[in-house]
Design a protein around this motif. Sequence first.
Motif, PDB file in Angstrom:
ATOM      1  N   ASP A 193      -6.634   0.581  -6.518  1.00 24.48           N
ATOM      2  CA  ASP A 193      -5.758   1.590  -5.915  1.00 24.48           C
ATOM      3  C   ASP A 193      -5.571   1.345  -4.423  1.00 24.48           C
ATOM      4  O   ASP A 193      -4.485   1.562  -3.880  1.00 24.48           O
ATOM      5  N   GLN A 194      -6.607   0.872  -3.772  1.00 26.45           N
ATOM      6  CA  GLN A 194      -6.530   0.595  -2.338  1.00 26.45           C
ATOM      7  C   GLN A 194      -5.569  -0.559  -2.060  1.00 26.45           C
ATOM      8  O   GLN A 194      -4.797  -0.515  -1.097  1.00 26.45           O
ATOM      9  N   LEU A 195      -5.615  -1.590  -2.909  1.00 24.94           N
ATOM     10  CA  LEU A 195      -4.711  -2.730  -2.747  1.00 24.94           C
ATOM     11  C   LEU A 195      -3.266  -2.298  -2.965  1.00 24.94           C
ATOM     12  O   LEU A 195      -2.364  -2.698  -2.213  1.00 24.94           O
TER      13      LEU A 195
ATOM     14  N   PHE B 247      -2.042   0.688  -2.564  1.00 26.05           N
ATOM     15  CA  PHE B 247      -1.661   1.519  -1.418  1.00 26.05           C
ATOM     16  C   PHE B 247      -1.314   0.648  -0.208  1.00 26.05           C
ATOM     17  O   PHE B 247      -0.344   0.923   0.510  1.00 26.05           O
ATOM     18  N   THR B 248      -2.095  -0.412  -0.003  1.00 27.07           N
ATOM     19  CA  THR B 248      -1.829  -1.335   1.110  1.00 27.07           C
ATOM     20  C   THR B 248      -0.479  -2.020   0.935  1.00 27.07           C
ATOM     21  O   THR B 248       0.302  -2.164   1.893  1.00 27.07           O
ATOM     22  N   ILE B 249      -0.182  -2.443  -0.296  1.00 26.77           N
ATOM     23  CA  ILE B 249       1.092  -3.102  -0.582  1.00 26.77           C
ATOM     24  C   ILE B 249       2.255  -2.140  -0.347  1.00 26.77           C
ATOM     25  O   ILE B 249       3.286  -2.519   0.224  1.00 26.77           O
TER      26      ILE B 249
ATOM     27  N   CYS C 245       2.290   0.396   1.662  1.00 25.24           N
ATOM     28  CA  CYS C 245       2.431   0.608   3.106  1.00 25.24           C
ATOM     29  C   CYS C 245       3.169  -0.559   3.770  1.00 25.24           C
ATOM     30  O   CYS C 245       3.905  -0.371   4.744  1.00 25.24           O
ATOM     31  N   ALA C 246       2.942  -1.765   3.221  1.00 24.32           N
ATOM     32  CA  ALA C 246       3.589  -2.955   3.773  1.00 24.32           C
ATOM     33  C   ALA C 246       4.982  -3.188   3.200  1.00 24.32           C
ATOM     34  O   ALA C 246       5.715  -4.061   3.686  1.00 24.32           O
ATOM     35  N   SER C 247       5.366  -2.399   2.188  1.00 25.18           N
ATOM     36  CA  SER C 247       6.640  -2.618   1.506  1.00 25.18           C
ATOM     37  C   SER C 247       7.866  -2.508   2.415  1.00 25.18           C
ATOM     38  O   SER C 247       8.821  -3.273   2.236  1.00 25.18           O
TER      39      SER C 247
END
Length: 217
Positions: free
Chosen positions: A181-183, A185-187, A189-191
Motif C-alpha cells: 500500500d505504501q508503494l 501511495f508513493t506511485i 503521489c508521483a503520478s
Amino acid sequence: MKSLILKDLYNIGHNAKSMLLILLVFAIGLIMVSGVESYIISSGVLCSMMIVTTFTFDDHCKWSKYALVMPICKKDIVKAKFIVLIIFCIAGICVGTIFGVAGGVAMHKMALSMEGIVTMLFMGFVGLIVSVIFGSMSIPLVFKYGAEKGRMLLLISFAVPLGICFMVYEILMMLGVKITDQLIFTILCASPLIAAIWIYTMYRISCRIFYKQEING
C-alpha cells in the motif's frame, strides 16, 4: 492561443449533450457491474476521446492547411490540442464524479458520507491522470495518420501505457519488490510528475510530426 482553444471548444459544443447522454446511460450499466470508481475513470477516458473529433472537424474544413499560412506559431497549434484535451478530461471527470456519486447512492453502491466523498474525489484525481495519459497518446497518432486512421489507432493509445505499466510491474516482481500500500501511495503521489513527463514527450513528438508535415507540404 486562446482563439485556438475556443475554436475546438465551440466546434465540439454541439456534441456535449450527446456525450452527457452517453455518460448517463453508461453510468446505469457500469456502476451496477463495476462500481462508482470504475465509472469515474471511464468517464474521463471517454471524454478524452473527443480530442480526435476536433481533428475530424479540422479535416473537414481543411483547417491545417489554412493554419500553416497564418501568422500562428506552429507549436501553439499543437499546444492548444493538449490544453483542449486536459479540459475535456477535467469535464469528463467532473461529470463522471457527479453522476457516479448520485448513481452510487441511488443504487446503494456507496454511502453518502465524508469518507465516501473523499474516496470519490481521490478516484477523480486518479481518473484525470489516467485519461490525460491515454488521450495524449492519441494526439501524435492523429497528427501522423489523420483523424480517420487515428480513430482506428485509438486502441494503441490505450495499449501502450498499459503495456508500459505491465512491464514495470513485471520488472518489480523480478527484482523482488513487493507491491505494498505504501508503494502504491508513493506511485500515486508521483503520478502528476509522471503524467507531466508523458504529456511533454507526446507534445514534443507531435510538434516534430507537425513540423515535418509543414516542410513536406
